[in-house]
Scaffold this motif. Sequence first.
Motif, PDB file in Angstrom:
ATOM      1  N   LYS A   4      -9.416   5.314  -0.802  1.00  0.00           N
ATOM      2  CA  LYS A   4      -9.585   3.866  -0.970  1.00  0.00           C
ATOM      3  C   LYS A   4      -8.274   3.139  -0.719  1.00  0.00           C
ATOM      4  N   THR A   5      -8.391   1.848  -0.399  1.00  0.00           N
ATOM      5  CA  THR A   5      -7.193   1.015  -0.312  1.00  0.00           C
ATOM      6  C   THR A   5      -6.822   0.553  -1.719  1.00  0.00           C
ATOM      7  N   LYS A   6      -5.601   0.102  -1.867  1.00  0.00           N
ATOM      8  CA  LYS A   6      -5.193  -0.405  -3.183  1.00  0.00           C
ATOM      9  C   LYS A   6      -6.053  -1.587  -3.590  1.00  0.00           C
ATOM     10  N   LYS A  17      -1.400   5.632  -6.667  1.00  0.00           N
ATOM     11  CA  LYS A  17      -2.793   5.387  -6.287  1.00  0.00           C
ATOM     12  C   LYS A  17      -3.739   6.337  -7.012  1.00  0.00           C
ATOM     13  N   GLU A  59       0.836  -1.208   0.000  1.00  0.00           N
ATOM     14  CA  GLU A  59       0.000   0.000   0.000  1.00  0.00           C
ATOM     15  C   GLU A  59       0.872   1.261   0.000  1.00  0.00           C
TER      16      GLU A  59
END
Length: 154
Positions: free
Chosen positions: A90-92, A41, A26
């Motif tokens: 958001k997360t990856k 990202k 991340e």
Amino acid sequence: MSTKNEIILGYGEWINFAKNLNKYEEQSWLTPLGPDKWTVKEVVGHIVLWDKYIHDEVTRAILHNSPLGLSDGEEIQEFNRKAGEWALSKTKDEILVDLISSREAVLEDLRAIPEEAFTNVYNDVDGNPFVLKDFIVEMTRHDHHHMGQVERVL
């Protein structure tokens, strides 16, 4: 000249590229592409929202003989700014799931669009001529530009 199938295959390359990005932590996704540039990202996230937009406003419209929602202009900068903000929230893993599903949705539409509709001249909401084939070729170039940027920093 590329065929419809070749163009669709090219547009689908982003999926495998994105799946390969899953191997990075991340924190790596927060690497900027350069000074005063987006992070990995944000770049990947903005592709997701463009795919959702293309699906909702372009390919679905062509499939249903509805007016295109596509527009030129300064709205693009605002769209991209909001897409970058969305990505950072958001997360990856969330981004990758959304990316694959949104790109697959566009690819499914592209496969369903008849050859003649793929090369027809439409008008966007501003009255400008629009050809889906040319647009997808340009978006694939856009993908490759960002793929190269991401590869250089990861």
